[in-house]
Scaffold this active site. Structure first.
Site, PDB file in Angstrom:
ATOM      1  N   GLY A   1      17.302   7.302 -35.027  1.00  0.00           N
ATOM      2  CA  GLY A   1      16.240   8.154 -34.520  1.00  0.00           C
ATOM      3  C   GLY A   1      14.863   7.989 -35.130  1.00  0.00           C
ATOM      4  O   GLY A   1      13.955   8.764 -34.819  1.00  0.00           O
TER       5      GLY A   1
ATOM      6  N   TRP B   1      12.501   5.726 -34.699  1.00  0.00           N
ATOM      7  CA  TRP B   1      11.432   5.413 -33.745  1.00  0.00           C
ATOM      8  C   TRP B   1      11.063   6.650 -32.938  1.00  0.00           C
ATOM      9  O   TRP B   1       9.889   6.896 -32.677  1.00  0.00           O
ATOM     10  CB  TRP B   1      11.859   4.261 -32.828  1.00  0.00           C
ATOM     11  CG  TRP B   1      11.619   2.913 -33.436  1.00  0.00           C
ATOM     12  CD1 TRP B   1      11.551   2.620 -34.769  1.00  0.00           C
ATOM     13  CD2 TRP B   1      11.391   1.681 -32.741  1.00  0.00           C
ATOM     14  NE1 TRP B   1      11.304   1.282 -34.946  1.00  0.00           N
ATOM     15  CE2 TRP B   1      11.205   0.681 -33.725  1.00  0.00           C
ATOM     16  CE3 TRP B   1      11.348   1.336 -31.406  1.00  0.00           C
ATOM     17  CZ2 TRP B   1      10.963  -0.651 -33.393  1.00  0.00           C
ATOM     18  CZ3 TRP B   1      11.113   0.007 -31.066  1.00  0.00           C
ATOM     19  CH2 TRP B   1      10.915  -0.973 -32.048  1.00  0.00           C
TER      20      TRP B   1
ATOM     21  N   ASP C   1      21.184   6.518 -26.394  1.00  0.00           N
ATOM     22  CA  ASP C   1      22.039   5.669 -27.223  1.00  0.00           C
ATOM     23  C   ASP C   1      23.492   5.975 -26.907  1.00  0.00           C
ATOM     24  O   ASP C   1      23.836   7.106 -26.555  1.00  0.00           O
ATOM     25  CB  ASP C   1      21.773   5.899 -28.718  1.00  0.00           C
ATOM     26  CG  ASP C   1      22.169   4.702 -29.559  1.00  0.00           C
ATOM     27  OD1 ASP C   1      23.367   4.322 -29.541  1.00  0.00           O
ATOM     28  OD2 ASP C   1      21.312   4.121 -30.233  1.00  0.00           O
TER      29      ASP C   1
ATOM     30  N   ASP D   1      25.707   5.094 -21.983  1.00  0.00           N
ATOM     31  CA  ASP D   1      25.230   3.773 -21.575  1.00  0.00           C
ATOM     32  C   ASP D   1      24.219   3.941 -20.439  1.00  0.00           C
ATOM     33  O   ASP D   1      24.565   4.461 -19.370  1.00  0.00           O
ATOM     34  CB  ASP D   1      26.419   2.934 -21.105  1.00  0.00           C
ATOM     35  CG  ASP D   1      26.073   1.492 -20.816  1.00  0.00           C
ATOM     36  OD1 ASP D   1      24.899   1.209 -20.513  1.00  0.00           O
ATOM     37  OD2 ASP D   1      26.980   0.640 -20.884  1.00  0.00           O
TER      38      ASP D   1
ATOM     39  N   ASP E   1      14.764  -0.784 -30.100  1.00  0.00           N
ATOM     40  CA  ASP E   1      15.141  -1.384 -31.383  1.00  0.00           C
ATOM     41  C   ASP E   1      16.613  -1.787 -31.341  1.00  0.00           C
ATOM     42  O   ASP E   1      17.261  -1.932 -32.375  1.00  0.00           O
ATOM     43  CB  ASP E   1      14.882  -0.382 -32.517  1.00  0.00           C
ATOM     44  CG  ASP E   1      14.858  -1.036 -33.889  1.00  0.00           C
ATOM     45  OD1 ASP E   1      14.455  -2.212 -33.981  1.00  0.00           O
ATOM     46  OD2 ASP E   1      15.249  -0.380 -34.880  1.00  0.00           O
TER      47      ASP E   1
ATOM     48  N   LYS F   1      13.010  -5.411 -29.772  1.00  0.00           N
ATOM     49  CA  LYS F   1      13.364  -6.230 -30.935  1.00  0.00           C
ATOM     50  C   LYS F   1      14.084  -7.479 -30.463  1.00  0.00           C
ATOM     51  O   LYS F   1      14.902  -7.434 -29.545  1.00  0.00           O
ATOM     52  CB  LYS F   1      14.260  -5.450 -31.895  1.00  0.00           C
ATOM     53  CG  LYS F   1      14.725  -6.303 -33.082  1.00  0.00           C
ATOM     54  CD  LYS F   1      15.153  -5.461 -34.258  1.00  0.00           C
ATOM     55  CE  LYS F   1      16.459  -4.742 -34.002  1.00  0.00           C
ATOM     56  NZ  LYS F   1      16.892  -3.992 -35.211  1.00  0.00           N
TER      57      LYS F   1
END
Length: 220
Positions: free
Chosen positions: A60, A62, A92, A108, A133, A173
């Site tokens: 968490g 970000w 997530d 998902d 990320d 990322k």
């Protein structure tokens, strides 16, 4: 024995990492917050009134940074949720401790039930910024890892294509490796402006990098 030495070396570096110490001092759940902070300060990604989606958000940090930035930018006359001027949605598959003013959806984001929850929060709005990320579990086998990394980036690209505003942005990322150039080309196919970013908060030994795409070429 070698593994123990590696673990001890990692632990030593982690404990003495200035970003780890700063995260503990400033209340961030992970040092990763400072990677987003550096990129945001350079590219001015997060602004008052935005709708932001954080993919692969756990633990968490970000979302925390984005929340703090929108709280700083709130206007007295703004229509805002709680203490922020804007909306942040974190997704997530893993559980995540609540972050103030952040909508968290566990699951998902390719599944209909999760997308339905997302659409309920969006309430017809398009997204200004998607941040990711996410990282796959790496095996150490170069070919397999390159495919996994590319797949994760593909998921973020597809999500962005379906939800971003025409002038929106996607930050993901990635890792330098055999498939890196292909990922960059996919970004260039989808966005008018594409730039790599390597914040100082990324560890020197890491092949981690970030790719920023702005302004969709073919918005939906």
């Amino acid at each position: 024995m070698a593994k123990n030495r590696f673990n001890q070396s990692w632990l030593h570096d982690h404990i003495n990492d200035p970003y780890v110490k700063m995260a503990q001092r400033e209340g961030y759940r992970a040092r990763a917050a400072y990677k987003l902070k550096e990129i945001d300060e350079q590219d001015k990604l997060i602004r008052p009134g935005q709708v932001i989606v954080d993919l692969g958000a756990a633990p968490g940090s970000w979302s925390q940074y984005a929340r703090n930035k929108l709280a700083q930018g709130k206007r007295r006359d703004a229509v805002r949720e709680g203490g922020i001027d804007g909306t942040i949605i974190a997704l997530d598959m893993l559980p995540m401790e609540p972050v103030a003013d952040v909508h968290f959806i566990q699951g998902d984001f390719r599944e209909e039930s999760v997308l339905h929850q997302l659409e309920e929060v969006l309430a017809g709005r398009a997204v200004d910024l998607v941040i990711s990320d996410m990282a796959p579990n790496l095996s150490g086998v170069a070919v397999a890892d390159a495919a996994r990394i590319e797949h994760v980036c593909d998921l973020a690209l597809e999500f962005a294509q379906n939800h971003l505003k025409p002038d929106g942005a996607l930050l993901v990322k990635c890792f330098h490796g055999s498939g890196y150039s292909q990922i960059v080309e996919k970004f260039k196919h989808q966005f008018k402006t594409v730039a790599p970013r390597k914040p100082k908060a990324s560890r020197d030994k890491s092949s981690e990098t970030f790719i920023l795409g702005r302004h969709l070429k073919q918005p939906r």
